[in-house]
Design a protein around this motif. Structure first.
Motif, PDB file in Angstrom:
ATOM      1  N   PRO A 336       0.825  -1.218   0.000  1.00 50.08           N
ATOM      2  CA  PRO A 336       0.000   0.000   0.000  1.00 50.08           C
ATOM      3  C   PRO A 336       0.856   1.265   0.000  1.00 50.08           C
ATOM      4  O   PRO A 336       1.913   1.319   0.628  1.00 50.08           O
ATOM      5  N   ILE A 337       0.374   2.290  -0.698  1.00 45.99           N
ATOM      6  CA  ILE A 337       1.016   3.605  -0.750  1.00 45.99           C
ATOM      7  C   ILE A 337       0.069   4.606  -0.093  1.00 45.99           C
ATOM      8  O   ILE A 337      -1.121   4.658  -0.438  1.00 45.99           O
ATOM      9  N   MET A 338       0.585   5.427   0.843  1.00 45.53           N
ATOM     10  CA  MET A 338      -0.253   6.353   1.609  1.00 45.53           C
ATOM     11  C   MET A 338      -0.045   7.793   1.150  1.00 45.53           C
ATOM     12  O   MET A 338       1.054   8.161   0.698  1.00 45.53           O
ATOM     13  N   ALA A 339      -1.102   8.597   1.295  1.00 46.95           N
ATOM     14  CA  ALA A 339      -0.989  10.026   1.038  1.00 46.95           C
ATOM     15  C   ALA A 339      -0.078  10.646   2.076  1.00 46.95           C
ATOM     16  O   ALA A 339      -0.231  10.402   3.273  1.00 46.95           O
ATOM     17  N   ALA A 340       0.884  11.473   1.635  1.00 46.59           N
ATOM     18  CA  ALA A 340       1.854  12.064   2.552  1.00 46.59           C
ATOM     19  C   ALA A 340       1.235  13.106   3.463  1.00 46.59           C
ATOM     20  O   ALA A 340       1.788  13.428   4.514  1.00 46.59           O
ATOM     21  N   GLY A 341       0.081  13.661   3.076  1.00 41.11           N
ATOM     22  CA  GLY A 341      -0.593  14.657   3.903  1.00 41.11           C
ATOM     23  C   GLY A 341      -2.032  14.842   3.455  1.00 41.11           C
ATOM     24  O   GLY A 341      -2.469  14.254   2.451  1.00 41.11           O
TER      25      GLY A 341
END
Length: 501
Positions: A336-341
Protein backbone atom coordinates in the motif's frame (compact mmCIF):
# COMPACT_ATOMS: atom_id res chain seq x y z
CA UNK A 1 -58.25 -39.21 69.09
CA UNK A 2 -56.31 -41.85 71.13
CA UNK A 3 -58.13 -42.94 74.36
CA UNK A 4 -56.55 -43.81 77.73
CA UNK A 5 -57.78 -47.44 77.42
CA UNK A 6 -55.89 -47.93 74.17
CA UNK A 7 -52.73 -46.53 75.77
CA UNK A 8 -52.94 -48.86 78.75
CA UNK A 9 -53.41 -51.92 76.54
CA UNK A 10 -50.35 -50.96 74.51
CA UNK A 11 -48.29 -50.63 77.69
CA UNK A 12 -49.42 -54.02 78.92
CA UNK A 13 -48.48 -55.76 75.62
CA UNK A 14 -45.09 -54.05 75.66
CA UNK A 15 -44.36 -55.22 79.24
CA UNK A 16 -45.30 -58.80 78.35
CA UNK A 17 -43.00 -58.85 75.32
CA UNK A 18 -40.19 -57.32 77.39
CA UNK A 19 -40.56 -59.92 80.16
CA UNK A 20 -40.46 -62.76 77.62
CA UNK A 21 -37.34 -61.26 76.08
CA UNK A 22 -35.75 -60.74 79.50
CA UNK A 23 -36.48 -64.33 80.59
CA UNK A 24 -35.02 -65.77 77.38
CA UNK A 25 -31.86 -63.63 77.63
CA UNK A 26 -31.49 -64.46 81.34
CA UNK A 27 -31.92 -68.14 80.64
CA UNK A 28 -29.29 -68.03 77.88
CA UNK A 29 -26.90 -66.14 80.19
CA UNK A 30 -27.44 -68.61 82.99
CA UNK A 31 -26.79 -71.58 80.76
CA UNK A 32 -23.57 -70.01 79.49
CA UNK A 33 -22.16 -68.98 82.84
CA UNK A 34 -23.74 -71.33 85.41
CA UNK A 35 -21.15 -73.73 86.72
CA UNK A 36 -21.96 -77.34 87.41
CA UNK A 37 -21.93 -76.67 91.11
CA UNK A 38 -24.51 -73.81 91.06
CA UNK A 39 -24.32 -69.98 91.04
CA UNK A 40 -21.81 -67.99 92.95
CA UNK A 41 -22.66 -64.91 95.00
CA UNK A 42 -21.21 -62.63 92.27
CA UNK A 43 -23.40 -64.23 89.55
CA UNK A 44 -26.55 -63.81 91.67
CA UNK A 45 -25.78 -60.09 92.08
CA UNK A 46 -25.36 -59.66 88.29
CA UNK A 47 -28.63 -61.45 87.60
CA UNK A 48 -30.52 -59.25 90.06
CA UNK A 49 -29.03 -56.08 88.50
CA UNK A 50 -30.06 -57.07 84.97
CA UNK A 51 -33.56 -57.88 86.17
CA UNK A 52 -33.92 -54.48 87.88
CA UNK A 53 -32.74 -52.60 84.77
CA UNK A 54 -35.17 -54.52 82.58
CA UNK A 55 -38.13 -53.65 84.80
CA UNK A 56 -37.18 -49.95 84.84
CA UNK A 57 -36.94 -49.80 81.02
CA UNK A 58 -40.28 -51.51 80.63
CA UNK A 59 -41.85 -48.93 82.92
CA UNK A 60 -40.26 -45.73 81.56
CA UNK A 61 -40.32 -46.15 77.75
CA UNK A 62 -44.11 -46.60 77.32
CA UNK A 63 -44.59 -43.51 79.46
CA UNK A 64 -42.57 -41.41 77.01
CA UNK A 65 -44.68 -42.53 74.09
CA UNK A 66 -47.83 -41.17 75.68
CA UNK A 67 -46.29 -38.20 77.51
CA UNK A 68 -44.84 -36.51 74.39
CA UNK A 69 -47.69 -35.30 72.24
CA UNK A 70 -47.32 -35.59 68.45
CA UNK A 71 -46.88 -32.19 66.73
CA UNK A 72 -49.91 -30.90 64.97
CA UNK A 73 -49.40 -30.21 61.27
CA UNK A 74 -50.46 -26.70 60.25
CA UNK A 75 -51.05 -25.53 56.68
CA UNK A 76 -51.61 -22.03 55.30
CA UNK A 77 -52.68 -20.97 51.83
CA UNK A 78 -51.55 -17.61 50.39
CA UNK A 79 -52.98 -16.23 47.17
CA UNK A 80 -50.43 -14.48 44.90
CA UNK A 81 -51.35 -12.17 42.04
CA UNK A 82 -49.33 -12.96 38.90
CA UNK A 83 -48.82 -10.41 36.09
CA UNK A 84 -50.85 -10.94 32.98
CA UNK A 85 -48.97 -12.23 29.94
CA UNK A 86 -48.96 -10.00 26.90
CA UNK A 87 -50.01 -11.03 23.44
CA UNK A 88 -48.60 -14.25 22.12
CA UNK A 89 -46.77 -14.99 25.34
CA UNK A 90 -50.07 -16.01 26.94
CA UNK A 91 -50.28 -18.86 24.38
CA UNK A 92 -46.70 -20.13 24.88
CA UNK A 93 -46.13 -23.79 25.48
CA UNK A 94 -43.87 -25.23 28.19
CA UNK A 95 -40.20 -25.03 27.22
CA UNK A 96 -40.42 -22.05 24.86
CA UNK A 97 -37.45 -19.68 25.02
CA UNK A 98 -35.45 -17.08 23.16
CA UNK A 99 -32.28 -18.41 21.57
CA UNK A 100 -29.54 -15.82 20.99
CA UNK A 101 -26.95 -16.50 18.29
CA UNK A 102 -23.90 -14.43 17.40
CA UNK A 103 -22.81 -14.03 13.78
CA UNK A 104 -19.50 -15.80 13.12
CA UNK A 105 -16.84 -14.56 10.69
CA UNK A 106 -17.91 -15.46 7.16
CA UNK A 107 -21.41 -16.53 8.25
CA UNK A 108 -24.44 -15.33 6.28
CA UNK A 109 -28.05 -14.90 7.31
CA UNK A 110 -28.94 -17.94 5.21
CA UNK A 111 -26.36 -20.00 7.08
CA UNK A 112 -27.77 -18.80 10.41
CA UNK A 113 -31.34 -19.80 9.47
CA UNK A 114 -30.08 -23.12 8.13
CA UNK A 115 -28.31 -23.80 11.43
CA UNK A 116 -31.66 -23.43 13.21
CA UNK A 117 -33.44 -25.47 10.50
CA UNK A 118 -35.71 -22.52 9.62
CA UNK A 119 -37.09 -22.65 6.04
CA UNK A 120 -35.77 -20.14 3.51
CA UNK A 121 -39.34 -18.98 2.85
CA UNK A 122 -39.57 -17.78 6.47
CA UNK A 123 -36.29 -15.89 6.11
CA UNK A 124 -37.62 -14.09 3.02
CA UNK A 125 -40.72 -13.09 4.98
CA UNK A 126 -38.51 -11.23 7.47
CA UNK A 127 -36.38 -9.74 4.70
CA UNK A 128 -39.50 -7.99 3.44
CA UNK A 129 -39.04 -5.68 6.44
CA UNK A 130 -36.89 -2.71 5.34
CA UNK A 131 -35.22 -2.28 8.73
CA UNK A 132 -34.21 -5.93 8.91
CA UNK A 133 -32.96 -5.89 5.34
CA UNK A 134 -30.81 -2.84 6.11
CA UNK A 135 -29.30 -4.68 9.11
CA UNK A 136 -28.43 -7.67 6.93
CA UNK A 137 -26.56 -5.42 4.47
CA UNK A 138 -24.21 -4.30 7.24
CA UNK A 139 -24.08 -7.64 9.04
CA UNK A 140 -20.78 -7.97 10.93
CA UNK A 141 -19.22 -10.75 13.01
CA UNK A 142 -20.43 -10.51 16.59
CA UNK A 143 -23.91 -9.18 15.72
CA UNK A 144 -26.49 -10.88 17.96
CA UNK A 145 -29.92 -12.05 16.72
CA UNK A 146 -32.42 -13.80 19.01
CA UNK A 147 -35.06 -16.29 17.80
CA UNK A 148 -38.32 -17.23 19.53
CA UNK A 149 -38.57 -20.95 18.78
CA UNK A 150 -41.21 -23.08 20.54
CA UNK A 151 -40.02 -26.59 21.37
CA UNK A 152 -40.75 -28.71 18.33
CA UNK A 153 -42.44 -25.75 16.64
CA UNK A 154 -41.66 -23.11 14.03
CA UNK A 155 -40.09 -19.68 14.31
CA UNK A 156 -42.51 -17.21 15.85
CA UNK A 157 -40.43 -14.03 16.21
CA UNK A 158 -36.91 -12.65 16.14
CA UNK A 159 -35.28 -9.62 17.72
CA UNK A 160 -32.10 -7.58 17.37
CA UNK A 161 -30.64 -4.26 18.47
CA UNK A 162 -31.12 -1.54 15.87
CA UNK A 163 -28.77 0.70 17.82
CA UNK A 164 -27.62 1.19 21.40
CA UNK A 165 -30.95 2.61 22.56
CA UNK A 166 -33.57 0.59 20.66
CA UNK A 167 -34.42 -3.07 20.14
CA UNK A 168 -36.60 -4.34 17.27
CA UNK A 169 -38.90 -7.35 17.65
CA UNK A 170 -40.33 -8.83 14.43
CA UNK A 171 -43.27 -11.21 14.97
CA UNK A 172 -44.89 -13.48 12.39
CA UNK A 173 -48.65 -13.01 12.20
CA UNK A 174 -49.74 -15.42 9.54
CA UNK A 175 -48.12 -14.16 6.33
CA UNK A 176 -47.35 -10.72 7.77
CA UNK A 177 -44.38 -9.53 9.83
CA UNK A 178 -45.29 -7.11 12.64
CA UNK A 179 -42.55 -4.78 13.89
CA UNK A 180 -42.30 -3.51 17.45
CA UNK A 181 -39.56 -1.12 18.60
CA UNK A 182 -38.63 -1.32 22.29
CA UNK A 183 -36.68 1.66 23.69
CA UNK A 184 -33.67 0.77 25.85
CA UNK A 185 -32.38 3.34 28.30
CA UNK A 186 -28.69 4.19 28.06
CA UNK A 187 -26.44 6.47 30.09
CA UNK A 188 -23.23 8.13 28.93
CA UNK A 189 -20.44 9.08 31.30
CA UNK A 190 -17.16 10.88 30.77
CA UNK A 191 -14.49 8.88 32.58
CA UNK A 192 -10.73 8.82 32.96
CA UNK A 193 -8.91 5.53 32.35
CA UNK A 194 -5.33 5.32 33.52
CA UNK A 195 -2.55 2.80 33.95
CA UNK A 196 1.16 2.10 33.93
CA UNK A 197 2.95 0.53 30.98
CA UNK A 198 4.23 -2.45 32.99
CA UNK A 199 5.49 -5.34 30.87
CA UNK A 200 3.12 -4.59 27.97
CA UNK A 201 1.44 -1.35 26.99
CA UNK A 202 -1.28 -3.16 25.06
CA UNK A 203 -2.11 -5.48 27.97
CA UNK A 204 -2.12 -2.66 30.51
CA UNK A 205 -4.27 -0.44 28.29
CA UNK A 206 -6.84 -3.21 27.74
CA UNK A 207 -6.91 -3.89 31.49
CA UNK A 208 -7.53 -0.18 32.11
CA UNK A 209 -10.60 -0.32 29.82
CA UNK A 210 -9.30 1.04 26.49
CA UNK A 211 -10.59 -0.54 23.29
CA UNK A 212 -8.36 -1.65 20.42
CA UNK A 213 -9.34 1.53 18.55
CA UNK A 214 -8.36 3.64 21.58
CA UNK A 215 -4.94 1.99 21.75
CA UNK A 216 -4.35 2.51 18.03
CA UNK A 217 -5.26 6.18 18.39
CA UNK A 218 -2.88 6.51 21.34
CA UNK A 219 0.10 5.04 19.48
CA UNK A 220 -0.63 5.91 15.82
CA UNK A 221 -2.53 9.22 15.91
CA UNK A 222 -1.63 11.11 19.08
CA UNK A 223 1.91 10.31 20.19
CA UNK A 224 3.60 8.57 17.26
CA UNK A 225 5.63 11.70 16.42
CA UNK A 226 6.88 12.24 19.99
CA UNK A 227 7.26 8.75 21.47
CA UNK A 228 9.03 5.72 20.04
CA UNK A 229 6.84 2.96 21.41
CA UNK A 230 9.46 0.33 20.56
CA UNK A 231 12.32 1.79 22.62
CA UNK A 232 11.23 4.81 24.67
CA UNK A 233 8.83 3.16 27.11
CA UNK A 234 9.65 2.00 30.64
CA UNK A 235 7.51 -0.08 32.99
CA UNK A 236 6.79 2.91 35.29
CA UNK A 237 5.73 5.27 32.49
CA UNK A 238 2.02 6.03 32.73
CA UNK A 239 -0.89 7.03 30.53
CA UNK A 240 -4.31 8.56 31.15
CA UNK A 241 -7.14 9.09 28.68
CA UNK A 242 -10.55 10.76 28.79
CA UNK A 243 -13.30 8.85 26.98
CA UNK A 244 -17.08 8.63 26.97
CA UNK A 245 -18.59 5.29 27.95
CA UNK A 246 -22.14 4.23 27.15
CA UNK A 247 -23.87 1.90 29.62
CA UNK A 248 -27.13 -0.01 29.17
CA UNK A 249 -28.83 -2.07 31.87
CA UNK A 250 -25.62 -2.21 33.87
CA UNK A 251 -23.49 -3.33 30.91
CA UNK A 252 -20.80 -1.34 29.11
CA UNK A 253 -21.88 -1.35 25.45
CA UNK A 254 -19.68 1.30 23.81
CA UNK A 255 -16.55 3.36 24.39
CA UNK A 256 -16.06 6.52 22.36
CA UNK A 257 -12.85 7.93 20.85
CA UNK A 258 -10.15 9.44 23.05
CA UNK A 259 -11.09 13.03 23.90
CA UNK A 260 -7.83 13.81 25.71
CA UNK A 261 -4.70 11.87 26.61
CA UNK A 262 -1.49 12.30 28.55
CA UNK A 263 1.58 10.07 28.45
CA UNK A 264 4.38 10.51 30.97
CA UNK A 265 7.62 9.07 29.59
CA UNK A 266 10.81 9.30 31.71
CA UNK A 267 9.22 12.11 33.72
CA UNK A 268 8.31 14.15 30.64
CA UNK A 269 4.61 14.84 30.08
CA UNK A 270 3.16 14.54 26.57
CA UNK A 271 -0.46 15.53 25.98
CA UNK A 272 -2.98 15.49 23.14
CA UNK A 273 -6.56 16.75 22.81
CA UNK A 274 -9.22 15.93 20.23
CA UNK A 275 -10.79 18.88 18.47
CA UNK A 276 -12.65 19.37 15.17
CA UNK A 277 -12.14 22.55 13.18
CA UNK A 278 -15.30 23.83 11.53
CA UNK A 279 -15.89 21.92 8.30
CA UNK A 280 -13.18 19.30 8.92
CA UNK A 281 -12.74 16.00 10.71
CA UNK A 282 -11.51 15.81 14.31
CA UNK A 283 -7.76 15.68 14.93
CA UNK A 284 -5.43 15.91 17.91
CA UNK A 285 -3.62 19.03 19.13
CA UNK A 286 -1.09 19.95 21.79
CA UNK A 287 -2.20 21.99 24.82
CA UNK A 288 -1.07 25.11 22.92
CA UNK A 289 -3.36 24.36 19.96
CA UNK A 290 -0.73 23.03 17.52
CA UNK A 291 -1.68 19.89 15.53
CA UNK A 292 0.13 16.75 16.68
CA UNK A 293 -0.06 15.35 13.17
CA UNK A 294 2.72 16.67 10.96
CA UNK A 295 1.82 18.31 7.67
CA UNK A 296 3.69 15.59 5.74
CA UNK A 297 5.12 12.15 6.41
CA UNK A 298 8.53 11.72 4.80
CA UNK A 299 8.03 8.08 3.85
CA UNK A 300 4.63 7.38 2.23
CA UNK A 301 5.28 3.64 2.07
CA UNK A 302 6.00 1.39 5.07
CA UNK A 303 8.78 -1.19 5.22
CA UNK A 304 10.47 -0.14 1.96
CA UNK A 305 14.11 0.28 0.86
CA UNK A 306 15.43 3.52 -0.62
CA UNK A 307 16.68 2.35 -4.03
CA UNK A 308 17.39 5.66 -5.79
CA UNK A 309 18.06 9.16 -4.45
CA UNK A 310 17.18 12.64 -5.69
CA UNK A 311 19.53 14.18 -8.32
CA UNK A 312 21.29 13.48 -11.60
CA UNK A 313 21.68 9.81 -12.59
CA UNK A 314 21.79 7.43 -15.54
CA UNK A 315 18.24 6.35 -16.34
CA UNK A 316 17.95 2.56 -15.82
CA UNK A 317 15.69 2.12 -18.87
CA UNK A 318 16.71 4.89 -21.30
CA UNK A 319 20.39 4.67 -20.45
CA UNK A 320 20.91 8.46 -20.60
CA UNK A 321 21.92 10.94 -17.90
CA UNK A 322 18.80 12.60 -16.55
CA UNK A 323 17.69 14.48 -13.49
CA UNK A 324 15.94 12.18 -11.06
CA UNK A 325 13.28 14.53 -9.72
CA UNK A 326 12.20 12.31 -6.85
CA UNK A 327 13.21 9.29 -4.78
CA UNK A 328 12.49 5.60 -5.35
CA UNK A 329 11.39 3.10 -2.73
CA UNK A 330 11.72 -0.58 -3.68
CA UNK A 331 8.97 -2.80 -2.31
CA UNK A 332 6.93 -5.88 -3.13
CA UNK A 333 4.20 -5.47 -5.74
CA UNK A 334 0.91 -4.64 -4.02
CA UNK A 335 2.43 -2.82 -1.02
CA UNK A 336 0.00 0.00 0.00
CA UNK A 337 1.02 3.60 -0.75
CA UNK A 338 -0.25 6.35 1.61
CA UNK A 339 -0.99 10.03 1.04
CA UNK A 340 1.85 12.06 2.55
CA UNK A 341 -0.59 14.66 3.90
CA UNK A 342 -4.15 15.93 3.82
CA UNK A 343 -4.89 16.80 0.20
CA UNK A 344 -7.20 17.15 -2.73
CA UNK A 345 -6.70 14.61 -5.53
CA UNK A 346 -5.42 16.55 -8.55
CA UNK A 347 -4.88 13.64 -10.93
CA UNK A 348 -5.41 9.86 -10.90
CA UNK A 349 -4.70 7.86 -14.03
CA UNK A 350 -2.01 6.95 -16.57
CA UNK A 351 0.68 9.52 -17.48
CA UNK A 352 3.66 8.98 -19.80
CA UNK A 353 6.63 7.26 -18.15
CA UNK A 354 4.99 7.32 -14.71
CA UNK A 355 2.49 4.61 -15.63
CA UNK A 356 -0.36 4.57 -13.09
CA UNK A 357 0.12 7.81 -11.16
CA UNK A 358 -1.62 9.94 -8.53
CA UNK A 359 -0.90 13.64 -7.94
CA UNK A 360 -2.10 15.30 -4.72
CA UNK A 361 -2.54 19.01 -4.01
CA UNK A 362 -1.87 19.81 -0.34
CA UNK A 363 -2.54 23.56 -0.61
CA UNK A 364 -0.17 26.51 -0.09
CA UNK A 365 1.73 25.48 -3.24
CA UNK A 366 2.68 21.94 -2.10
CA UNK A 367 2.02 18.91 -4.34
CA UNK A 368 3.22 15.28 -4.28
CA UNK A 369 3.39 12.66 -7.05
CA UNK A 370 3.27 8.84 -6.73
CA UNK A 371 4.22 6.80 -9.83
CA UNK A 372 4.59 3.27 -11.26
CA UNK A 373 1.60 1.93 -9.29
CA UNK A 374 0.31 -1.55 -10.07
CA UNK A 375 -3.16 -0.12 -9.55
CA UNK A 376 -4.72 3.06 -8.23
CA UNK A 377 -6.71 3.03 -4.98
CA UNK A 378 -10.29 4.18 -4.52
CA UNK A 379 -9.58 7.85 -5.17
CA UNK A 380 -10.80 10.18 -7.90
CA UNK A 381 -9.86 13.71 -9.07
CA UNK A 382 -11.40 16.42 -6.88
CA UNK A 383 -11.78 14.13 -3.86
CA UNK A 384 -10.45 15.33 -0.48
CA UNK A 385 -8.48 12.71 1.43
CA UNK A 386 -6.74 12.57 4.79
CA UNK A 387 -3.09 11.92 5.50
CA UNK A 388 -2.39 8.19 5.49
CA UNK A 389 -5.20 7.31 3.06
CA UNK A 390 -4.22 4.44 0.75
CA UNK A 391 -4.10 5.95 -2.74
CA UNK A 392 -2.55 3.03 -4.63
CA UNK A 393 -0.26 0.00 -4.61
CA UNK A 394 3.37 -0.57 -5.56
CA UNK A 395 3.98 -1.81 -9.11
CA UNK A 396 6.21 -1.41 -12.15
CA UNK A 397 3.99 0.30 -14.74
CA UNK A 398 5.54 2.90 -17.07
CA UNK A 399 9.33 3.13 -17.45
CA UNK A 400 10.37 0.86 -14.59
CA UNK A 401 12.72 -2.10 -14.29
CA UNK A 402 11.06 -3.52 -11.19
CA UNK A 403 8.37 -2.88 -8.59
CA UNK A 404 8.96 0.36 -6.72
CA UNK A 405 7.36 3.72 -5.83
CA UNK A 406 8.60 6.89 -7.51
CA UNK A 407 7.83 9.77 -5.10
CA UNK A 408 8.14 13.47 -5.93
CA UNK A 409 7.74 16.55 -3.72
CA UNK A 410 7.04 19.93 -5.36
CA UNK A 411 6.82 23.47 -4.00
CA UNK A 412 5.11 25.92 -6.36
CA UNK A 413 5.92 23.56 -9.22
CA UNK A 414 9.64 23.20 -8.38
CA UNK A 415 10.96 19.75 -7.49
CA UNK A 416 12.55 19.41 -4.05
CA UNK A 417 14.35 16.55 -2.37
CA UNK A 418 11.74 14.83 -0.14
CA UNK A 419 14.50 13.56 2.17
CA UNK A 420 16.07 16.92 3.00
CA UNK A 421 13.41 19.59 2.57
CA UNK A 422 12.16 21.31 5.70
CA UNK A 423 8.55 20.28 5.93
CA UNK A 424 6.07 23.12 6.47
CA UNK A 425 4.69 23.30 10.01
CA UNK A 426 1.01 22.43 10.51
CA UNK A 427 -1.39 25.33 10.82
CA UNK A 428 -2.20 25.98 14.52
CA UNK A 429 -5.55 26.97 15.97
CA UNK A 430 -6.25 30.65 16.43
CA UNK A 431 -8.92 33.18 17.37
CA UNK A 432 -12.29 31.81 18.43
CA UNK A 433 -11.21 28.23 17.64
CA UNK A 434 -8.30 28.47 20.06
CA UNK A 435 -10.52 29.95 22.80
CA UNK A 436 -13.04 27.12 22.37
CA UNK A 437 -10.24 24.56 22.36
CA UNK A 438 -8.70 25.99 25.56
CA UNK A 439 -12.02 25.71 27.40
CA UNK A 440 -12.40 22.10 26.33
CA UNK A 441 -8.79 21.31 27.19
CA UNK A 442 -8.99 22.83 30.67
CA UNK A 443 -11.84 20.54 31.71
CA UNK A 444 -10.16 17.40 30.33
CA UNK A 445 -6.85 18.19 32.04
CA UNK A 446 -8.61 18.79 35.36
CA UNK A 447 -10.22 15.36 35.14
CA UNK A 448 -6.90 13.68 34.44
CA UNK A 449 -5.14 15.55 37.28
CA UNK A 450 -7.88 14.57 39.71
CA UNK A 451 -7.60 10.88 38.90
CA UNK A 452 -3.81 10.78 38.78
CA UNK A 453 -3.61 12.58 42.13
CA UNK A 454 -5.80 9.86 43.61
CA UNK A 455 -3.98 6.81 42.25
CA UNK A 456 -0.33 7.77 41.79
CA UNK A 457 1.74 8.50 44.88
CA UNK A 458 4.56 10.03 42.85
CA UNK A 459 2.41 12.72 41.20
CA UNK A 460 3.97 16.15 41.73
CA UNK A 461 2.26 18.04 44.58
CA UNK A 462 0.40 21.24 43.90
CA UNK A 463 -1.09 20.15 40.57
CA UNK A 464 -4.08 22.45 39.89
CA UNK A 465 -7.44 20.81 39.88
CA UNK A 466 -10.37 22.75 38.48
CA UNK A 467 -13.15 20.16 38.46
CA UNK A 468 -13.88 16.80 40.02
CA UNK A 469 -14.13 13.55 38.11
CA UNK A 470 -16.91 11.02 38.64
CA UNK A 471 -16.17 8.67 41.55
CA UNK A 472 -17.02 5.74 39.27
CA UNK A 473 -14.22 6.73 36.93
CA UNK A 474 -11.73 6.90 39.78
CA UNK A 475 -12.77 3.44 40.95
CA UNK A 476 -12.41 1.93 37.51
CA UNK A 477 -8.98 3.45 37.12
CA UNK A 478 -7.84 2.28 40.54
CA UNK A 479 -8.83 -1.29 39.70
CA UNK A 480 -6.85 -1.14 36.49
CA UNK A 481 -3.57 0.05 38.01
CA UNK A 482 -1.00 -1.74 40.17
CA UNK A 483 -1.63 -1.53 43.93
CA UNK A 484 0.85 0.24 46.19
CA UNK A 485 3.72 -2.01 47.12
CA UNK A 486 3.32 -4.16 44.01
CA UNK A 487 6.66 -5.20 42.51
CA UNK A 488 7.61 -3.01 39.58
CA UNK A 489 9.79 -3.77 36.59
CA UNK A 490 13.38 -2.65 36.71
CA UNK A 491 14.43 0.65 35.17
CA UNK A 492 16.52 0.72 32.03
CA UNK A 493 20.12 1.76 32.29
CA UNK A 494 20.84 5.42 31.70
CA UNK A 495 21.28 6.34 28.09
CA UNK A 496 19.26 3.47 26.62
CA UNK A 497 16.33 5.63 25.50
CA UNK A 498 16.39 6.61 21.85
CA UNK A 499 15.60 10.20 21.04
CA UNK A 500 13.62 10.72 17.86
CA UNK A 501 14.48 13.52 15.48
Amino acid sequence: MQTNGDGNRRKQRFRERLEVLRDSELHRHVRRHLPSGGWTRRQWIHASLFTTIGIMVATIIPGFSSAIPAPKATHATLALELPELEGDAAQDHAGDSWQTLRIKPGQTLGGLFEELEIPATTMHQFLANDDFKALMRRLKPGTEISFDMPVGGTLRALRYDRDLSSRVVLSLKGEKVVEKVIPRETTTRTVVLSGKVGSSLNRSARKAGLTAANINALTDDIFKYDIDFNSDLDSDDRFSVVVQQTWREGELVATGPIEAATFTVDGKLHSGFRYARPGSTAEYFTAQGRPLKKSFIRMPIPYARLSSKFGARKHPVLGTMRMHKGVDYAAVTGTPIMAAGDAKVQFAGVQRGYGNVVILDHGRGYTTLYGHMSRIGKVRPGQRIAQGTVIGYVGSTGLATGPHLHYEFRVNGAHRNPLSITMPPPEPLGGAQLASFKTQTRDALARIHTVESAIYADLEPGTPVESKVDRAAVTEVADATPAKGQKKGGKKKAGTRKKRG
